[in-house]
Design an enzyme around this catalytic site. Structure first.
Site, PDB file in Angstrom:
ATOM      1  N   HIS A 120       0.969  -1.008  -0.077  1.00 54.03           N
ATOM      2  CA  HIS A 120      -0.007   0.023   0.028  1.00 54.03           C
ATOM      3  C   HIS A 120       0.887   1.296   0.099  1.00 54.03           C
ATOM      4  O   HIS A 120       0.636   2.228  -0.567  1.00 54.03           O
ATOM      5  CB  HIS A 120      -0.851   0.010   1.290  1.00 54.03           C
ATOM      6  CG  HIS A 120      -1.848  -1.200   1.384  1.00 54.03           C
ATOM      7  ND1 HIS A 120      -1.964  -2.000   2.611  1.00 54.03           N
ATOM      8  CD2 HIS A 120      -2.628  -1.440   0.511  1.00 54.03           C
ATOM      9  CE1 HIS A 120      -2.936  -2.817   2.369  1.00 54.03           C
ATOM     10  NE2 HIS A 120      -3.523  -2.266   1.090  1.00 54.03           N
ATOM     11  N   LYS A 173     -16.523  -7.364   7.270  1.00 53.75           N
ATOM     12  CA  LYS A 173     -15.414  -8.028   6.887  1.00 53.75           C
ATOM     13  C   LYS A 173     -14.528  -8.426   8.024  1.00 53.75           C
ATOM     14  O   LYS A 173     -13.340  -8.963   7.973  1.00 53.75           O
ATOM     15  CB  LYS A 173     -14.577  -7.224   6.014  1.00 53.75           C
ATOM     16  CG  LYS A 173     -14.684  -6.863   4.593  1.00 53.75           C
ATOM     17  CD  LYS A 173     -13.714  -6.320   3.723  1.00 53.75           C
ATOM     18  CE  LYS A 173     -13.815  -6.657   2.247  1.00 53.75           C
ATOM     19  NZ  LYS A 173     -12.866  -5.878   1.677  1.00 53.75           N
ATOM     20  N   ARG A 189      -1.804  -6.439  -8.273  1.00 55.63           N
ATOM     21  CA  ARG A 189      -0.602  -7.249  -8.134  1.00 55.63           C
ATOM     22  C   ARG A 189      -0.243  -8.276  -8.957  1.00 55.63           C
ATOM     23  O   ARG A 189       0.711  -8.283  -9.608  1.00 55.63           O
ATOM     24  CB  ARG A 189      -0.667  -7.632  -6.509  1.00 55.63           C
ATOM     25  CG  ARG A 189      -0.584  -6.777  -5.506  1.00 55.63           C
ATOM     26  CD  ARG A 189      -1.253  -7.511  -4.228  1.00 55.63           C
ATOM     27  NE  ARG A 189      -2.702  -8.122  -4.291  1.00 55.63           N
ATOM     28  CZ  ARG A 189      -3.110  -8.506  -3.391  1.00 55.63           C
ATOM     29  NH1 ARG A 189      -2.870  -8.486  -2.134  1.00 55.63           N
ATOM     30  NH2 ARG A 189      -4.668  -8.998  -3.710  1.00 55.63           N
ATOM     31  N   SER A 220      -2.701  -7.880   3.158  1.00 57.73           N
ATOM     32  CA  SER A 220      -2.872  -7.687   4.522  1.00 57.73           C
ATOM     33  C   SER A 220      -3.374  -9.079   5.206  1.00 57.73           C
ATOM     34  O   SER A 220      -2.863  -9.324   6.247  1.00 57.73           O
ATOM     35  CB  SER A 220      -3.912  -6.831   4.907  1.00 57.73           C
ATOM     36  OG  SER A 220      -3.665  -5.611   4.360  1.00 57.73           O
TER      37      SER A 220
HETATM   38  O1  PNS Z   1      -8.560  -3.347   0.268  1.00 50.95           O
HETATM   39  P1  PNS Z   1      -9.775  -3.930  -0.428  1.00 50.95           P
HETATM   40  O2  PNS Z   1     -10.493  -4.630   0.663  1.00 50.95           O
HETATM   41  O3  PNS Z   1      -9.658  -4.623  -1.672  1.00 50.95           O
HETATM   42  O4  PNS Z   1     -10.993  -2.717  -0.784  1.00 50.95           O
HETATM   43  C1  PNS Z   1     -12.139  -3.116  -1.569  1.00 50.95           C
HETATM   44  C2  PNS Z   1     -12.839  -1.638  -1.335  1.00 50.95           C
HETATM   45  C3  PNS Z   1     -12.917  -1.091  -0.173  1.00 50.95           C
HETATM   46  C4  PNS Z   1     -12.373  -0.727  -2.373  1.00 50.95           C
HETATM   47  C5  PNS Z   1     -14.195  -2.130  -2.062  1.00 50.95           C
HETATM   48  O5  PNS Z   1     -14.770  -3.117  -1.338  1.00 50.95           O
HETATM   49  C6  PNS Z   1     -15.297  -0.908  -1.995  1.00 50.95           C
HETATM   50  O6  PNS Z   1     -15.529  -0.246  -2.772  1.00 50.95           O
HETATM   51  N1  PNS Z   1     -16.262  -1.333  -1.089  1.00 50.95           N
HETATM   52  C7  PNS Z   1     -17.572  -0.098  -0.834  1.00 50.95           C
HETATM   53  C8  PNS Z   1     -18.792  -0.656  -1.294  1.00 50.95           C
HETATM   54  C9  PNS Z   1     -18.869  -0.476  -2.849  1.00 50.95           C
HETATM   55  O7  PNS Z   1     -18.932   0.576  -3.369  1.00 50.95           O
HETATM   56  N2  PNS Z   1     -19.150  -1.492  -3.560  1.00 50.95           N
HETATM   57  C10 PNS Z   1     -19.472  -1.383  -4.953  1.00 50.95           C
HETATM   58  C11 PNS Z   1     -18.058  -1.589  -5.942  1.00 50.95           C
HETATM   59  S1  PNS Z   1     -18.020  -2.892  -6.359  1.00 50.95           S
END
Ligand code: PNS
Length: 158
Positions: free
Chosen positions: A18, A42, A90, A128
């Site tokens: 990150h 989560k 990645r 993570s």
């Molecule tokens: O670090 P991560 O867990 O891969 O991040 C994922 C994240 C937070 C970017 C994604 O889960 C997200 O945007 N969550 C908010 C809910 C949302 O908007 N969902 C619709 C998009 S698919």
């Protein structure tokens, strides 16, 4: 006009992967906001406040802000006038999910684009979840996360 971007994620906890994305994006954009998703489904290890503090302690750039959001990312982006979302890629295995997410976000928020940074190959295997697992079983995580994060992880998982 100043260019700002949003870097959303779980950051549970922040890793060197990150930090690499944050450094590179903050050199391109005038302002970068790290937005921690507040999603209790989560079952995160660290609370939002703890994650914010960990990030605050390890970021060097002074054009980086930290915030959190609940619900849809596009809603947060629209409410805060962001048009650019940053994500790290990645490996090819990330692509399907990221592609789906970026198209969904673009459908929901017409003016919102996602820009992908290819992760430095040093960190291409890092996540993570892996760091938490290695730490839980007593492995050395010093090359995965900064020392502050490592200490907090060890404390949490004691
Ligand atoms: O670090 P991560 O867990 O891969 O991040 C994922 C994240 C937070 C970017 C994604 O889960 C997200 O945007 N969550 C908010 C809910 C949302 O908007 N969902 C619709 C998009 S698919």
């Amino acid at each position: 006009m100043s260019k700002k971007a949003l870097y959303p994620g779980s950051f549970d906890p922040i890793t060197y992967g990150h930090l690499d994305i944050i450094k590179r994006a903050s050199e391109i954009f005038d302002e970068l906001t790290i937005a921690i998703v507040d999603n209790p489904d989560k079952s995160p290890l660290f609370s939002i406040e703890e994650r914010k503090e960990l990030i605050m302690n390890v970021i060097k750039a002074d054009n980086v802000r930290i915030d959190s959001f609940k619900g849809l990312l596009v809603q947060y982006a629209t409410d805060n006038a962001f048009q650019t979302i940053i994500r790290g890629l990645r490996a090819v295995s990330d692509f399907d999910y990221e592609f789906q997410m970026s198209l969904t976000n673009r459908q929901l928020g017409k003016n919102i684009d996602t820009i992908f940074f290819m992760t430095d190959e040093k960190y291409s295997y890092l996540s993570s979840s892996i760091v938490k697992q290695v730490c839980r079983y007593g492995g050395d995580i010093s090359s995965f996360v900064p020392e502050e994060v490592s200490l907090s992880l060890k404390e949490k998982l004691k």
